[in-house]
Every structure is written in C-alpha cells, then in structure tokens.
Scaffold this active site. Structure first.
Site, PDB file in Angstrom:
ATOM      1  N   HIS A 220       4.156  -8.771  -1.035  1.00  0.00           N
ATOM      2  CA  HIS A 220       4.359  -7.768   0.063  1.00  0.00           C
ATOM      3  C   HIS A 220       5.761  -6.033  -0.360  1.00  0.00           C
ATOM      4  O   HIS A 220       6.397  -6.996  -1.177  1.00  0.00           O
ATOM      5  CB  HIS A 220       4.788  -9.319   1.319  1.00  0.00           C
ATOM      6  CG  HIS A 220       3.804  -9.657   1.709  1.00  0.00           C
ATOM      7  ND1 HIS A 220       2.582  -9.326   1.968  1.00  0.00           N
ATOM      8  CD2 HIS A 220       3.309 -11.160   1.405  1.00  0.00           C
ATOM      9  CE1 HIS A 220       1.459 -10.259   2.146  1.00  0.00           C
ATOM     10  NE2 HIS A 220       1.876 -11.592   1.728  1.00  0.00           N
TER      11      HIS A 220
ATOM     12  N   ASP B 122       4.466  -0.710   2.069  1.00  0.00           N
ATOM     13  CA  ASP B 122       2.991  -0.117   2.528  1.00  0.00           C
ATOM     14  C   ASP B 122       2.349   0.983   2.412  1.00  0.00           C
ATOM     15  O   ASP B 122       1.126   1.107   1.865  1.00  0.00           O
ATOM     16  CB  ASP B 122       2.183  -1.093   3.163  1.00  0.00           C
ATOM     17  CG  ASP B 122       2.824  -2.788   3.066  1.00  0.00           C
ATOM     18  OD1 ASP B 122       2.515  -3.072   1.818  1.00  0.00           O
ATOM     19  OD2 ASP B 122       2.180  -3.994   3.587  1.00  0.00           O
TER      20      ASP B 122
END
Length: 383
Positions: free
Chosen positions: A140, A170
């Site tokens: 992540h 991200d």
C-alpha cells in the site's frame, strides 16, 4: 476554466475523441482514468460482478469514477475476454492495476492486446512495478513511500514519520505518472510509432518526486534528518502555528522581503531574533508561536489577507471550497449533490468539465455497445 455540466453532456476537453478502456481496480488506477476522463477522454470502465474489492464506498459517491461509462463483464466467463479485446481494438489506451501476470493469465496481457491493436498504449499501474524482488507482493501507499525515502521527510524531528493520507504515493507518485506516461506514449503512437507498455510503479514515481531534494542533499543544503531543513518544518518561518481558537496558520515567507512583511504584520518586527542566526531559531520559533496564540485563526487570516507575507489559514476539507480565492476560481464544483474538486488543469480553448456523476457498474452497457460498435456487449453478455 472548468465547468459542471449535465449528466450525459457531450464530451469536452483536450482529450475529446481519445478512447480509454479501464479494467476496474482500486486506488491510483481509477484516479488516473478519472483525470483522463475529466480532460475529455471517453473512458469505459470494465467492472466485474461483485466489484473490484478493497475500500468499498457507495458507487454514487466514488468520485474517481466520475465522467466515465461502465460495462459489466465477468472476465472468467466464456466470451468476456473476447468482448474486452473488441473494445481494445477500438481503444487508444488501456489501464490496468492488477498484480504482474494477472492480465496475462486472463488473456488480456500486453501481447494479447497489442496483437489486436498495434497502436495501443497499455498502461500498467502497480506499487512495486512489473519486475524486481517485491513485484508480486502486496503493498500500500505507506510502504511504497517508505522505501523511497519520501516518508522519512514528513513529520517533526522528535516524532515519527507521518503518512500524508495516500496523496503522495498512490496519486502523486502513481496516478499522475501513469497519466504522463500514457499521454506521452499516445503522442508517440499518433506520430507514427508503435504502441507500447507503460510500467508506472508508485515507487518509481515517488522516488522521482524527490529529485530536487537529492540534489540539495548532494550539495550540502539538505540534512537527511526529518524536521531539520528549510522546507520540512525545521525552519521557524516555514511551518504551521496554532492560534487562540485551536486553529492553525501556515507560514512560508522564505524570501527576505516577504519575511519582513510577515514579522511586521505579525507584530514582532522590533523583537524577533535575526532570521539568519541559526542559533536563535528556537527563540524565533517561540516568539512566532506566542504571537499567533494571541488571536484566533479568523483574525489572523484578516491580518494577512492580500499581503505578500505568504501566510494562509489551514482549512479542513469541508472548509476549503468556501475560501474566497477558491470560490472565485470555482476550484470546487457542485455536481450530483456532491461538492468536489473541479477538473485540473485549465484550458482556454478546450475546457474540461464534470459531465457525469460517478458511474454505477454496468450502467452504460447498451450505450457503449452502440457508440463503440461492440455488439458482443449486448449479445449474449454472460454478466
């Protein structure tokens, strides 16, 4: 400029006419496809029965799926892969965010798709990239920015690193680099070159974002220690200060003339230690902090409004749309009952727009079948 338009309005923006197939996923892939859609691309999202997994919210509120259309296909069912390849044949760009090797197993890998459409730009969005020791492991945002050194810079010197939501990895190091990559590859293809694969890894993009910092560190102008540098909170005139009501003001007058205006408006010009005396920075920080604690955030905002002191209130997400400057620029728009950031950047001749509310899975199958000429979407669709 950017605008909010009625659902189903004709595509606008500089990417009008560009066709994108998005294999549904989570995180940076959908955001990258949203950016392309905001700029006018016709993005068709291939959703799977049961959804893409991960963080689930009501589809009506998933803004990363605005301005798109959706078809529903079970990629493990007979005929569905062939239907996706029919879409690929008519597309300019494909975006997928699965682990390496997954689309190959489905029959939708780069070789399969480029064989069908040699000019296709095949965009791959992952955290670790398509190769390397960690390529096939889960991850992540926080882990990706950790190993690149970016996370180490964020936070106080005497505290732990602080993750900036998932904005840095991200979206900045991932989504936006994918967008840059697929548009560059599209330009190459439209100039007569072949289609190609764009390997957009969050670790690569995030590392790239730290280029200037590495340069400063090599030149001796940046310490590899959090909270001790000019731009990471180590400097007393580049940071945040609490106000009397528990709010915060962001302070950043790095240039001398701006700093002079800052301490004058703050009311400490006759008592502040010299800004270039590093040994006095602790005392300067204390003086600034003490002064900000004497008024509330709204009062300090009025003091510094329209000045060159480089001071701004720290607003919450709900407060930001009402800021006078952002409101004047329509930086946020209301569409479908949701206040949301408008498309960016702005174009004088081909403005982007929020044209459609977040798409519901499978809602546009018949429409896409008609517009793209893919009859297999509606003829015996196994989904």
């Amino acid at each position: 400029m950017t605008v909010a338009a009625e659902d189903g309005a004709r595509a606008a923006g500089p990417l009008a006419g560009v066709r994108v197939v998005e294999l549904a996923g989570i995180g940076p892939g959908p955001f990258a496809a949203m950016v392309l859609a905001d700029l006018g691309a016709d993005v068709v999202r291939v959703d799977r029965p049961g959804g893409a997994g991960g963080l689930r919210i009501d589809p009506d509120h998933d803004l990363t799926n605005r301005n798109k259309r959706s078809v529903l296909l079970d990629l493990k069912a007979d005929g569905s892969v062939a239907t996706v390849l029919d879409l690929v044949e008519r597309a300019d760009i494909l975006i997928e965010g699965y682990r390496p090797g997954v689309t190959e197993k489905l029959g939708l890998g780069p070789e399969d798709c480029l064989a069908r459409n040699p000019r296709l730009v095949y965009g791959r969005m992952t955290g670790w990239g398509q190769e390397g020791p960690l390529a096939r492991t889960a991850g992540h945002d926080i882990g990706y920015i950790a190993v690149t050194g970016a996370l180490s810079m964020i936070g106080a010197a005497d505290g732990p690193p602080i993750a900036p939501a998932n904005l840095l990895g991200d979206y900045a190091g991932g989504s936006l680099y994918l967008v840059i990559g697929v548009l560059a590859a599209l330009q190459h293809a439209r100039a007569g070159g072949p289609g190609q694969v764009v390997d957009a890894a969050i670790v690569d993009g995030t590392a790239h974002l730290t280029s200037a910092i590495h340069g400063m560190m090599a030149a001796g102008g940046w310490r590899d220690q959090r909270g001790t540098n000019l731009l990471d909170g180590g400097c007393p005139f580049y940071g945040t200060y609490e106000t009397a009501d528990g709010g915060y003001m962001a302070v950043g007058p790095l240039e001398r003339k701006f700093y002079a205006e800052f301490i004058e408006l703050l009311g400490i010009a006759d008592q502040a230690p010299a800004r270039d005396d590093f040994d006095s920075w602790a005392a300067l920080r204390a003086a600034i902090a003490d002064r900000f604690k004497q008024r509330d955030r709204e009062e300090w905002t009025a003091v510094f409004s329209a000045s060159d002191a480089c001071v701004a209130p720290v607003l919450s997400l709900r407060e930001a749309p009402a800021h006078p400057h952002l409101a004047a620029r329509s930086t946020f728009v209301d569409h479908g009952g949701i206040t949301q950031p408008a498309p960016a950047p702005r174009f004088s001749a081909t403005p982007g727009a929020v044209r459609r509310a977040p798409v519901r899975p499978g809602a546009d199958t018949a429409e896409v079948a008609r517009d793209w000429g893919v009859t297999s979407l509606v003829e015996g669709n196994p989904a």
